[in-house]
Design an enzyme around this catalytic site. Structure first.
Site, mmCIF file in Angstrom:
data_model
loop_
_atom_site.group_PDB
_atom_site.id
_atom_site.type_symbol
_atom_site.label_atom_id
_atom_site.label_comp_id
_atom_site.label_asym_id
_atom_site.label_seq_id
_atom_site.Cartn_x
_atom_site.Cartn_y
_atom_site.Cartn_z
ATOM 1 N N TRP A 48 0.857 -1.202 0.000
ATOM 2 C CA TRP A 48 0.000 0.000 0.000
ATOM 3 C C TRP A 48 0.882 1.236 0.000
ATOM 4 O O TRP A 48 1.925 1.282 0.662
ATOM 5 C CB TRP A 48 -0.900 0.015 1.243
ATOM 6 C CG TRP A 48 -2.298 -0.458 0.981
ATOM 7 C CD1 TRP A 48 -3.406 0.328 0.842
ATOM 8 C CD2 TRP A 48 -2.767 -1.801 0.834
ATOM 9 N NE1 TRP A 48 -4.520 -0.447 0.605
ATOM 10 C CE2 TRP A 48 -4.152 -1.748 0.597
ATOM 11 C CE3 TRP A 48 -2.142 -3.045 0.854
ATOM 12 C CZ2 TRP A 48 -4.925 -2.897 0.390
ATOM 13 C CZ3 TRP A 48 -2.910 -4.185 0.657
ATOM 14 C CH2 TRP A 48 -4.281 -4.106 0.436
ATOM 15 N N ASN A 49 0.401 2.252 -0.717
ATOM 16 C CA ASN A 49 1.184 3.445 -0.997
ATOM 17 C C ASN A 49 1.578 4.242 0.260
ATOM 18 O O ASN A 49 2.764 4.325 0.609
ATOM 19 C CB ASN A 49 0.345 4.284 -1.977
ATOM 20 C CG ASN A 49 1.030 5.505 -2.499
ATOM 21 O OD1 ASN A 49 1.839 6.097 -1.821
ATOM 22 N ND2 ASN A 49 0.688 5.912 -3.705
ATOM 23 N N TRP A 50 0.589 4.793 0.966
ATOM 24 C CA TRP A 50 1.015 5.657 2.089
ATOM 25 C C TRP A 50 1.522 4.833 3.254
ATOM 26 O O TRP A 50 2.363 5.287 4.025
ATOM 27 C CB TRP A 50 -0.028 6.709 2.449
ATOM 28 C CG TRP A 50 -1.293 6.352 3.167
ATOM 29 C CD1 TRP A 50 -2.013 5.210 3.064
ATOM 30 C CD2 TRP A 50 -1.990 7.204 4.100
ATOM 31 N NE1 TRP A 50 -3.134 5.294 3.856
ATOM 32 C CE2 TRP A 50 -3.148 6.504 4.497
ATOM 33 C CE3 TRP A 50 -1.767 8.471 4.619
ATOM 34 C CZ2 TRP A 50 -4.075 7.026 5.411
ATOM 35 C CZ3 TRP A 50 -2.686 8.998 5.519
ATOM 36 C CH2 TRP A 50 -3.825 8.282 5.907
ATOM 37 N N ASP A 51 1.067 3.587 3.381
ATOM 38 C CA ASP A 51 1.643 2.700 4.400
ATOM 39 C C ASP A 51 3.149 2.554 4.190
ATOM 40 O O ASP A 51 3.939 2.604 5.143
ATOM 41 C CB ASP A 51 1.033 1.294 4.320
ATOM 42 C CG ASP A 51 -0.419 1.254 4.741
ATOM 43 O OD1 ASP A 51 -1.260 1.792 3.992
ATOM 44 O OD2 ASP A 51 -0.720 0.697 5.815
ATOM 45 N N TYR A 96 -7.815 -10.781 -0.335
ATOM 46 C CA TYR A 96 -8.213 -9.377 -0.382
ATOM 47 C C TYR A 96 -9.164 -9.124 -1.547
ATOM 48 O O TYR A 96 -8.950 -9.610 -2.659
ATOM 49 C CB TYR A 96 -6.968 -8.483 -0.550
ATOM 50 C CG TYR A 96 -7.314 -7.002 -0.558
ATOM 51 C CD1 TYR A 96 -7.566 -6.314 0.627
ATOM 52 C CD2 TYR A 96 -7.408 -6.299 -1.757
ATOM 53 C CE1 TYR A 96 -7.905 -4.966 0.621
ATOM 54 C CE2 TYR A 96 -7.745 -4.950 -1.771
ATOM 55 C CZ TYR A 96 -7.991 -4.290 -0.576
ATOM 56 O OH TYR A 96 -8.329 -2.952 -0.585
ATOM 57 N N GLN A 118 -3.173 7.654 -3.435
ATOM 58 C CA GLN A 118 -3.328 7.804 -1.978
ATOM 59 C C GLN A 118 -2.500 9.004 -1.533
ATOM 60 O O GLN A 118 -1.686 9.515 -2.307
ATOM 61 C CB GLN A 118 -2.846 6.522 -1.267
ATOM 62 C CG GLN A 118 -3.918 5.859 -0.460
ATOM 63 C CD GLN A 118 -3.491 4.591 0.245
ATOM 64 O OE1 GLN A 118 -2.361 4.126 0.109
ATOM 65 N NE2 GLN A 118 -4.405 4.017 0.997
ATOM 66 N N ASP A 180 -10.835 6.229 4.615
ATOM 67 C CA ASP A 180 -11.840 5.617 3.744
ATOM 68 C C ASP A 180 -13.289 5.966 4.067
ATOM 69 O O ASP A 180 -14.034 6.382 3.198
ATOM 70 C CB ASP A 180 -11.708 4.089 3.785
ATOM 71 C CG ASP A 180 -10.345 3.601 3.338
ATOM 72 O OD1 ASP A 180 -9.426 4.424 3.167
ATOM 73 O OD2 ASP A 180 -10.193 2.384 3.159
ATOM 74 N N TYR A 366 -13.384 2.066 12.236
ATOM 75 C CA TYR A 366 -12.355 2.461 11.260
ATOM 76 C C TYR A 366 -12.082 3.960 11.315
ATOM 77 O O TYR A 366 -11.560 4.431 12.318
ATOM 78 C CB TYR A 366 -12.829 1.964 9.891
ATOM 79 C CG TYR A 366 -11.746 1.608 8.890
ATOM 80 C CD1 TYR A 366 -10.613 0.907 9.249
ATOM 81 C CD2 TYR A 366 -11.891 1.957 7.538
ATOM 82 C CE1 TYR A 366 -9.647 0.572 8.291
ATOM 83 C CE2 TYR A 366 -10.937 1.629 6.583
ATOM 84 C CZ TYR A 366 -9.811 0.940 6.975
ATOM 85 O OH TYR A 366 -8.865 0.602 6.037
ATOM 86 N N TRP A 367 -12.470 4.747 10.329
ATOM 87 C CA TRP A 367 -12.147 6.180 10.332
ATOM 88 C C TRP A 367 -13.275 7.042 10.887
ATOM 89 O O TRP A 367 -13.288 8.249 10.692
ATOM 90 C CB TRP A 367 -11.782 6.635 8.917
ATOM 91 C CG TRP A 367 -10.416 6.170 8.528
ATOM 92 C CD1 TRP A 367 -10.099 5.094 7.750
ATOM 93 C CD2 TRP A 367 -9.159 6.739 8.923
ATOM 94 N NE1 TRP A 367 -8.735 4.956 7.628
ATOM 95 C CE2 TRP A 367 -8.134 5.955 8.342
ATOM 96 C CE3 TRP A 367 -8.788 7.834 9.722
ATOM 97 C CZ2 TRP A 367 -6.771 6.232 8.516
ATOM 98 C CZ3 TRP A 367 -7.444 8.103 9.893
ATOM 99 C CH2 TRP A 367 -6.454 7.307 9.295
ATOM 100 N N GLU A 410 -3.925 -1.881 14.143
ATOM 101 C CA GLU A 410 -4.139 -0.905 13.069
ATOM 102 C C GLU A 410 -4.687 0.416 13.632
ATOM 103 O O GLU A 410 -4.222 1.491 13.281
ATOM 104 C CB GLU A 410 -5.120 -1.509 12.064
ATOM 105 C CG GLU A 410 -5.342 -0.661 10.817
ATOM 106 C CD GLU A 410 -6.281 -1.336 9.816
ATOM 107 O OE1 GLU A 410 -6.863 -2.401 10.148
ATOM 108 O OE2 GLU A 410 -6.428 -0.793 8.703
HETATM 109 C C1 DGY Z 1 -9.112 -1.273 2.487
HETATM 110 O O1 DGY Z 1 -9.207 -2.211 1.719
HETATM 111 O O2 DGY Z 1 -9.755 -1.156 3.519
HETATM 112 C C2 DGY Z 1 -8.161 -0.206 2.202
HETATM 113 O O3 DGY Z 1 -8.169 0.772 3.196
HETATM 114 C C3 DGY Z 1 -8.421 0.405 0.889
HETATM 115 O O4 DGY Z 1 -7.226 0.921 0.534
#
Ligand code: DGY
Length: 442
Positions: A48-51, A96, A118, A180, A366-367, A410
């Protein structure tokens, strides 16, 4: 395996300070898949990009060549138009959804990827890495190698995501923001039709569904992904027709800092044309970001550029103003600081991603409420740069204790400190290494 190298079961506290660094290093080593680091095994089995940008700083504390390699591998996914996708599918994995075939972005000169980007943290991380490097010759080689890729990515943002040169780039998918399912996206997402096709989520096989985005959100995430594929990723068509089009304050603040850092790197490495170009772009962004101030909230917010309205949700993105070096007016600085102190006083465990009094606040989902270690760090970094050492130190202390008591998770419940989401989480381990292990908060 010794006890110090065994996997930390999700949620197992890592209170033993002496052992925490070794545990964190082992998380990164276990999540290494050959030059890139999966965010969390099973739940997020790709790059993942920003990770990766945050994780590279973690590697930097104990293996500099490996840290630079993380970014090299990220740019293996860069598209010919400069875009750096949010996921690079270096290998096949069926744990995934949505995988590479769903995105339909295979082919070209890059590895299979998603079709969205991202938050562009990488240029800032490259600057930090080059300034922390013990191996200066390696850093010089790597920066020289990475600069054209970073410039191409930033040019893509300014060209394809701000074709009218407003100074603000737009996102076409909530996932591009990194936040997200933030309540800030509820209104623009409601304008997106839900998909009517069948699909099977995999995330809820790993994490309690109450802690992940809702099904109604996913139906729209999938609709947008299919829309991009059907539009053949044509930037003009996406800009004109994508039903979701948002100028995200947080992403634009991150881009602003990254663009200024990229200009500085260009100056240091003799790329004077790039330095000038990035300085001009940053100047335009800095001016335009002022228009995202909400008098009503006393905070920066995002704008739905499709509907033409500010998205006045109370999310932690506003505090990225310091990271973007934007809170230079005393009045803005004062209002943000008052807001931050009031916000953190309401939750005992770090900075809630949504204000605890907001009707959308959900401490588990989550967010929509949880605290995130890397966000604590980005915001603390900005606070420290602006001279707010006390507030930066408070976030530093809160993050240390979240990880000590909740493990390398996380995200965390800001009311109870309980860890949620993926376990053995790479950027949490990285934050523990490059920030929490340090005495000072910056
Ligand atoms: C996810 O799959 O939950 C990711 O955050 C999307 O990038």
């Amino acid at each position: 395996m010794t006890s110090s190298t065994s996997a930390t079961p999700p949620g197992e506290p890592v209170a033993d300070e002496a052992n925490r660094g070794e545990r964190a290093r082992q998380v990164l080593i276990r999540n290494d898949r050959g030059g890139y680091t999966v965010p969390s095994p099973g739940l997020y089995p790709f790059q993942w990009n920003w990770d990766s940008a945050v994780t590279a700083l973690g590697w930097m504390t104990f293996d500099e060549p490996r840290a630079w390699r993380e970014l090299d591998r990220l740019f293996e996914g860069q598209w010919d138009n400069g875009m750096v996708p949010h996921i690079i599918f270096h290998v096949q994995a069926d744990t995934y959804f949505p995988g590479p075939a769903e995105w339909g972005a295979e082919g070209g000169n890059h590895s299979p990827t998603s079709s969205i980007s991202q938050p562009p943290l990488a240029a800032t991380m490259v600057r930090m890495m080059s300034e922390r490097a013990r191996d200066g010759a390696l850093a010089d080689r790597e920066v020289t190698r990475l600069l054209p890729h970073l410039l191409a990515w930033h040019r893509w943002w300014f060209r394809d995501r701000d074709p009218d040169k407003t100074g603000l780039v737009v996102t076409f998918h909530p996932w591009e923001s990194g936040l997200d399912n933030s309540p800030a996206w509820d209104a623009p997402l409601a304008a997106v039709p839900p998909t009517t096709r069948a699909y099977a989520r995999r995330d809820t096989g790993f994490v309690d569904a109450a802690r992940r985005p809702r099904q109604a959100d996913y139906d729209r995430y999938v609709y947008l992904m299919d829309f991009f594929r059907q539009a053949k990723f044509d930037p003009a068509r996406l800009y004109a027709e994508c039903p979701y089009r948002v100028a995200d304050f947080g992403l634009n603040a991150i881009l602003l800092r990254a663009t200024e850092d990229l200009a500085e790197l260009c100056r240091r490495y003799g790329e004077l044309g790039g330095a000038e170009e990035m300085s001009v772009a940053a100047g335009r962004s800095r001016q335009a970001l002022d228009d995202l101030w909400s008098e009503k909230l006393g905070a920066y917010v995002s704008r739905d550029t499709r509907a033409g309205r500010l998205l006045e949700a109370r999310t932690l993105s506003t505090f990225l103003a310091w990271y973007g070096r934007m809170a230079e007016s005393t009045e803005v600085d004062r209002q943000l600081l008052t807001g931050l102190n009031e916000w953190t006083a309401r939750t005992p465990h770090g900075l809630a991603s949504t204000h605890p009094d907001a009707p959308e606040f959900d401490p588990q989902r989550y967010w929509r409420g949880p605290a995130w270690p890397h966000m604590n760090w980005l915001i603390a970094r900005g606070l420290a740069d602006a001279g707010h050492r006390e507030e930066a130190a408070a976030l530093h202390k809160a993050t240390r204790s979240l990880i000590a008591n909740g493990g390398f998770r996380e995200y965390f419940n800001p009311m109870t400190g309980e860890g949620y989401g993926g376990g053995d989480f790479s950027w949490t381990a990285a934050v523990a290494l490059f920030w929490c292990a340090a005495e000072s908060s910056s």
